[in-house]
Design a protein around this motif. Structure first.
Motif, PDB file in Angstrom:
ATOM      1  N   ILE A 278       0.878  -1.165   0.000  1.00  0.00           N
ATOM      2  CA  ILE A 278       0.000   0.000   0.000  1.00  0.00           C
ATOM      3  C   ILE A 278       0.919   1.219   0.000  1.00  0.00           C
ATOM      4  O   ILE A 278       1.706   1.416   0.939  1.00  0.00           O
ATOM      5  CB  ILE A 278      -0.927   0.010   1.239  1.00  0.00           C
ATOM      6  N   ALA A 279       0.823   1.976  -1.075  1.00  0.00           N
ATOM      7  CA  ALA A 279       1.725   3.129  -1.203  1.00  0.00           C
ATOM      8  C   ALA A 279       1.309   4.233  -0.239  1.00  0.00           C
ATOM      9  O   ALA A 279       0.125   4.343   0.108  1.00  0.00           O
ATOM     10  CB  ALA A 279       1.692   3.651  -2.631  1.00  0.00           C
ATOM     11  N   ARG A 280       2.263   5.007   0.180  1.00  0.00           N
ATOM     12  CA  ARG A 280       1.998   6.157   1.054  1.00  0.00           C
ATOM     13  C   ARG A 280       0.881   7.009   0.442  1.00  0.00           C
ATOM     14  O   ARG A 280       0.914   7.320  -0.749  1.00  0.00           O
ATOM     15  CB  ARG A 280       3.286   6.978   1.185  1.00  0.00           C
ATOM     16  N   GLY A 281      -0.123   7.335   1.257  1.00  0.00           N
ATOM     17  CA  GLY A 281      -1.237   8.173   0.775  1.00  0.00           C
ATOM     18  C   GLY A 281      -2.411   7.353   0.262  1.00  0.00           C
ATOM     19  O   GLY A 281      -3.520   7.864   0.137  1.00  0.00           O
ATOM     20  N   GLU A 282      -2.177   6.052  -0.061  1.00  0.00           N
ATOM     21  CA  GLU A 282      -3.287   5.200  -0.520  1.00  0.00           C
ATOM     22  C   GLU A 282      -4.205   4.865   0.639  1.00  0.00           C
ATOM     23  O   GLU A 282      -3.754   4.794   1.789  1.00  0.00           O
ATOM     24  CB  GLU A 282      -2.739   3.890  -1.105  1.00  0.00           C
ATOM     25  N   THR A 283      -5.481   4.614   0.307  1.00  0.00           N
ATOM     26  CA  THR A 283      -6.448   4.361   1.388  1.00  0.00           C
ATOM     27  C   THR A 283      -7.177   3.034   1.205  1.00  0.00           C
ATOM     28  O   THR A 283      -7.315   2.527   0.098  1.00  0.00           O
ATOM     29  CB  THR A 283      -7.513   5.481   1.449  1.00  0.00           C
ATOM     30  N   ILE A 284      -7.655   2.519   2.340  1.00  0.00           N
ATOM     31  CA  ILE A 284      -8.559   1.365   2.365  1.00  0.00           C
ATOM     32  C   ILE A 284      -9.898   1.929   2.819  1.00  0.00           C
ATOM     33  O   ILE A 284      -9.969   2.572   3.879  1.00  0.00           O
ATOM     34  CB  ILE A 284      -8.137   0.330   3.428  1.00  0.00           C
ATOM     35  N   ARG A 285     -10.966   1.711   2.046  1.00  0.00           N
ATOM     36  CA  ARG A 285     -12.274   2.176   2.508  1.00  0.00           C
ATOM     37  C   ARG A 285     -12.844   1.138   3.473  1.00  0.00           C
ATOM     38  O   ARG A 285     -12.953  -0.031   3.127  1.00  0.00           O
ATOM     39  CB  ARG A 285     -13.229   2.378   1.337  1.00  0.00           C
ATOM     40  N   THR A 286     -13.167   1.549   4.669  1.00  0.00           N
ATOM     41  CA  THR A 286     -13.616   0.596   5.687  1.00  0.00           C
ATOM     42  C   THR A 286     -15.106   0.690   5.966  1.00  0.00           C
ATOM     43  O   THR A 286     -15.689  -0.249   6.501  1.00  0.00           O
ATOM     44  CB  THR A 286     -12.841   0.829   6.998  1.00  0.00           C
ATOM     45  N   GLU A 287     -15.729   1.830   5.632  1.00  0.00           N
ATOM     46  CA  GLU A 287     -17.163   1.961   5.931  1.00  0.00           C
ATOM     47  C   GLU A 287     -17.754   3.121   5.148  1.00  0.00           C
ATOM     48  O   GLU A 287     -17.117   4.154   4.990  1.00  0.00           O
ATOM     49  CB  GLU A 287     -17.365   2.232   7.428  1.00  0.00           C
ATOM     50  N   ILE A 288     -19.008   2.923   4.693  1.00  0.00           N
ATOM     51  CA  ILE A 288     -19.796   4.097   4.310  1.00  0.00           C
ATOM     52  C   ILE A 288     -20.930   4.195   5.314  1.00  0.00           C
ATOM     53  O   ILE A 288     -21.383   3.188   5.863  1.00  0.00           O
ATOM     54  CB  ILE A 288     -20.375   4.013   2.875  1.00  0.00           C
ATOM     55  N   SER A 289     -21.360   5.409   5.587  1.00  0.00           N
ATOM     56  CA  SER A 289     -22.508   5.611   6.458  1.00  0.00           C
ATOM     57  C   SER A 289     -23.421   6.614   5.762  1.00  0.00           C
ATOM     58  O   SER A 289     -23.220   7.826   5.851  1.00  0.00           O
ATOM     59  CB  SER A 289     -22.038   6.102   7.835  1.00  0.00           C
ATOM     60  N   ALA A 290     -24.388   6.060   5.030  1.00  0.00           N
ATOM     61  CA  ALA A 290     -25.269   6.906   4.214  1.00  0.00           C
ATOM     62  C   ALA A 290     -26.231   7.674   5.097  1.00  0.00           C
ATOM     63  O   ALA A 290     -26.670   7.184   6.146  1.00  0.00           O
ATOM     64  CB  ALA A 290     -26.040   6.039   3.228  1.00  0.00           C
ATOM     65  N   LYS A 291     -26.543   8.885   4.666  1.00  0.00           N
ATOM     66  CA  LYS A 291     -27.553   9.715   5.320  1.00  0.00           C
ATOM     67  C   LYS A 291     -28.728   9.809   4.354  1.00  0.00           C
ATOM     68  O   LYS A 291     -28.514   9.827   3.129  1.00  0.00           O
ATOM     69  CB  LYS A 291     -26.978  11.096   5.660  1.00  0.00           C
ATOM     70  N   PHE A 292     -29.944   9.866   4.883  1.00  0.00           N
ATOM     71  CA  PHE A 292     -31.121   9.658   4.036  1.00  0.00           C
ATOM     72  C   PHE A 292     -32.012  10.884   3.960  1.00  0.00           C
ATOM     73  O   PHE A 292     -32.002  11.740   4.840  1.00  0.00           O
ATOM     74  CB  PHE A 292     -31.922   8.462   4.578  1.00  0.00           C
ATOM     75  N   ARG A 293     -32.803  10.931   2.886  1.00  0.00           N
ATOM     76  CA  ARG A 293     -33.888  11.894   2.739  1.00  0.00           C
ATOM     77  C   ARG A 293     -35.188  11.111   2.751  1.00  0.00           C
ATOM     78  O   ARG A 293     -35.239   9.992   2.220  1.00  0.00           O
ATOM     79  CB  ARG A 293     -33.751  12.659   1.420  1.00  0.00           C
ATOM     80  N   ARG A 294     -36.216  11.732   3.321  1.00  0.00           N
ATOM     81  CA  ARG A 294     -37.479  11.001   3.489  1.00  0.00           C
ATOM     82  C   ARG A 294     -38.007  10.468   2.154  1.00  0.00           C
ATOM     83  O   ARG A 294     -38.422   9.308   2.070  1.00  0.00           O
ATOM     84  CB  ARG A 294     -38.521  11.904   4.168  1.00  0.00           C
ATOM     85  N   ALA A 295     -38.015  11.317   1.125  1.00  0.00           N
ATOM     86  CA  ALA A 295     -38.638  10.913  -0.147  1.00  0.00           C
ATOM     87  C   ALA A 295     -37.923   9.700  -0.754  1.00  0.00           C
ATOM     88  O   ALA A 295     -38.572   8.726  -1.164  1.00  0.00           O
ATOM     89  CB  ALA A 295     -38.634  12.078  -1.125  1.00  0.00           C
ATOM     90  N   SER A 296     -36.598   9.750  -0.797  1.00  0.00           N
ATOM     91  CA  SER A 296     -35.894   8.637  -1.460  1.00  0.00           C
ATOM     92  C   SER A 296     -35.898   7.377  -0.605  1.00  0.00           C
ATOM     93  O   SER A 296     -36.001   6.261  -1.113  1.00  0.00           O
ATOM     94  CB  SER A 296     -34.479   9.040  -1.862  1.00  0.00           C
ATOM     95  N   LEU A 297     -35.843   7.555   0.726  1.00  0.00           N
ATOM     96  CA  LEU A 297     -35.894   6.363   1.585  1.00  0.00           C
ATOM     97  C   LEU A 297     -37.267   5.692   1.467  1.00  0.00           C
ATOM     98  O   LEU A 297     -37.370   4.463   1.367  1.00  0.00           O
ATOM     99  CB  LEU A 297     -35.604   6.760   3.047  1.00  0.00           C
TER     100      LEU A 297
END
Ligand code: SAH
Ligand code: AVI
Length: 327
Positions: A278-297
């Motif tokens: 893993i090169a310096r500055g590279e990332t591992i994505r460990t989580e997304i935490s979505a936030k919702f809107r009433r209409a689309s949910l």
């Protein structure tokens, strides 16, 4: 029921589940240049405890906001759903659940049943042991299972309410979320309900600190994932070579947690027989935490076959608790 514990405990994850499944996830993540790992691996004993610490942080508003909503509306929710059996997915400490159980105890002679489902044995055992002490007439069951593919294990019955609190639904990728909702809906009958806690879209100035707190607890939670890999897969990631990153993705309206290498990292993963760079500055994505809107949910739940029965929020409209029937 065990006379010793006072609650039933069913483990539906095979003894080698963690190792086999983690190995597969890491191998897939590696194929994507270690760009992501599924969030369920956060929750070993240390990770579950760190999550509980997060819920008490001043910056982490979701838990206390959802608790405020449940404190105000639990009785109304349980009455609307006619709940006899409460089943909770990703139950963790089952703390806020007590508000629903109190309301259920008022309604159901004999106290009804509660089934906690989680991947974490430690969280399940401490939550259920505490519950049986407080609710002596409640039938309590612990189900160690993975809600991403084991929803067929939910106990059968009528007047069941399946609760999914804490906005854990936000940790799914959108396509996986749709599949999860469809799968859940297909197992529910006419008298069943789905109770969903979902965090709502708000200013990034509020959301980002909730995932990058001043005390560094969220950073510790994120970095603990490396310890899980080291312990479970014989890896040798150096925690000191990574830093916690929380980024607001305005297009997707989700917060993304990443681990960023602060120097070039060469790590071995013995159980996978591989080495990763893993090169310096590279990332591992460990989580997304979505936030919702009433209409689309609402549109997502309708697409999965649910019908809205109630929507509750707090004074600032930061978090929602909603109840869904099956038609
Ligand atoms: N519902 C609680 C806990 C949320 S933390 C609250 O609102 O505070 C998320 C919980 O889901 C953790 O206890 C974690 O162990 C559990 N979890 C995460 N992924 C899971 C999965 N795939 N299957 C079952 N449980 C899971
Ligand atoms: C469990 N889940 C809903 C939490 C969240 O807010 O997405 C996990 C978490 N990650 C960082 N802080 C809390």
């Amino acid at each position: 029921m065990s006379a010793v514990t006072g609650y039933t405990y069913d483990d539906h994850l095979p003894a080698d589940f963690s190792d086999r499944s983690l190995r597969a996830d890491v191998a897939t993540g590696l194929a994507a240049r270690l760009s992501w790992l599924p969030p369920k691996w956060f929750y070993d004993k240390v990770g579950s405890e760190l999550f509980e610490d997060i819920t008490r942080l001043p910056e982490y508003y979701p838990t206390r906001t959802e608790r405020t909503i449940l404190t105000r509306h639990a009785a109304e929710i349980v009455a609307a759903a006619g709940t006899d059996t409460l089943i909770e997915l990703g139950s963790g400490s089952s703390e806020k659940t007590r508000l629903l159980l109190d309301a259920m105890a008022e309604r159901v002679p004999g106290g009804g049943s509660y089934v906690a489902l989680d991947v974490s044995e430690d969280a399940l055992r401490s939550a259920c042991a505490a519950l049986v002490a407080v609710y002596p007439t409640l039938r309590v069951g612990a189900l160690r299972a993975d809600f991403t593919h084991q929803l067929d294990l939910l106990p059968r019955g009528e007047a069941r309410t399946v609760a999914f609190l804490g906005s854990t639904i936000g940790n799914f990728e959108p396509a996986d979320r749709a599949a999860f909702l469809r799968s859940l809906r297909s197992g529910l009958g006419a008298t069943d309900h789905f109770l969903l806690g979902a965090d709502l879209v708000k200013s990034a100035a509020v959301v980002v600190p909730a995932y990058d707190d001043a005390a560094g607890v969220t950073a510790a939670f994120n970095l603990n994932l490396l310890d899980v890999l080291n312990q479970r897969l014989g890896a040798d990631f150096d925690r000191g070579a990574f830093e916690h990153v929380a980024i607001w993705d305005a297009e997707h309206e989700w917060i993304e947690m990443r681990l960023r290498a602060t120097r070039d990292v060469l790590a071995g993963i013995t159980d996978l027989g591989m080495r990763v760079h893993i090169a310096r500055g590279e990332t591992i994505r460990t989580e997304i935490s979505a936030k919702f809107r009433r209409a689309s949910l609402t549109a997502e739940l309708r697409a999965a076959g649910f019908v809205e029965r109630g929507w509750w929020t707090d004074d600032r409209n930061w978090f929602s608790v909603s109840l869904w029937g099956t038609g």
